[in-house]
Design a protein around this motif. Structure first.
Motif: not given
Length: 263
Positions: A259-263
């Motif tokens: 899982y990951y986030t992207v800003e």
């Protein structure tokens, strides 16, 4: 003849055709004829020479007729094509050019070309990996691999039913797969390759596919193909299906989730 250079005879063919068409097209509406656009070698197609050892090339020819419009385009086209066909069929054109043994008129469309080379089409698919030196650009070596394979397959597939071979559809880099280079620092790419064999249908598709795949595999395995292309160190044949590719890269599969986030 063997070893003849297209650069040496293409212009001579254009000049010979321009001369014969200018002499033979007697339509009063025609004021002049240009051999431009230049004739184009269709490197994505090959043809089988009638004489063993000779080489065969496929061309698209074009001429521009300058006229006053009093005759229809259809009439002018028919007259030019009749002259072109006559010059080729008579043998007059080939006889006038060193190292050219035969020039064969096949028609006025790509469909005519395909029918002349063989009315039946068989698509052959295969998968392979390419190991290259660091920094090599796929745009620089992919076409060279296709050209090299087309040349070797045309030379080696001796089935009498085959009239020609096309390197189309173009080979596709499978960017959703990666491979591990054998030499540290090198890069590795995965490809799906395809060729279209034009034939008369007297041999089965299975026989034709087997012959083409054997030639493709031989060219890659021998090292002949890689040795002929700058920055390519190894081309490895892995099979004729996606399942063959997966087995070659590794017979076991492990799914990794994250899982990951992207800003």
């Amino acid at each position: 003849k063997p070893g003849a250079n297209p650069d040496d005879f293409t212009d001579a063919i254009e000049d010979g055709l321009l001369e014969s068409v200018t002499r033979e097209v007697a339509d009063a509406s025609v004021g002049g004829i240009s051999s431009e656009p230049v004739d184009l070698e269709l490197t994505e197609y090959s043809c089988i020479a009638e004489t063993d050892g000779n080489e065969c090339y496929v061309y698209k020819g074009e001429m521009t007729v300058l006229h006053d419009g009093s005759s229809s385009e259809e009439v002018i086209k028919d007259a030019v094509l009749a002259s072109v066909e006559s010059s080729m069929t008579s043998g007059e054109l080939a006889a006038s050019i060193d190292d050219v043994e035969k020039v064969t008129y096949v028609g006025e469309s790509l469909d005519d070309l395909k029918v002349a080379l063989g009315p039946e089409e068989t698509l052959v698919e295969y998968y392979y990996t390419v190991e290259v030196k660091p920094g090599a650009n796929p745009d620089d070596f992919t076409d060279a691999i296709e050209d090299g394979l087309l040349e070797s397959v045309t030379r080696e597939v001796a089935d009498a039913s085959v009239g020609g071979i096309s390197s189309e559809p173009v080979d596709l880099e499978l960017t959703e797969y990666s491979c591990i280079a054998e030499t540290d620092g090198n890069e590795c790419y995965v490809y799906k390759g395809e060729m279209t064999v034009l034939h008369d249908g007297s041999s089965s598709e299975e026989v034709i596919k087997d012959a083409v795949l054997a030639s493709v595999e031989s060219s890659m395995t021998s090292g002949e193909l890689a040795a002929s292309i700058d920055d390519v160190e190894k081309v490895t044949y892995v099979g004729e299906s996606l399942d063959d590719l997966k087995v070659a890269l590794g017979p076991e599969e492990t799914l990794v989730e994250y899982y990951y986030t992207v800003e």
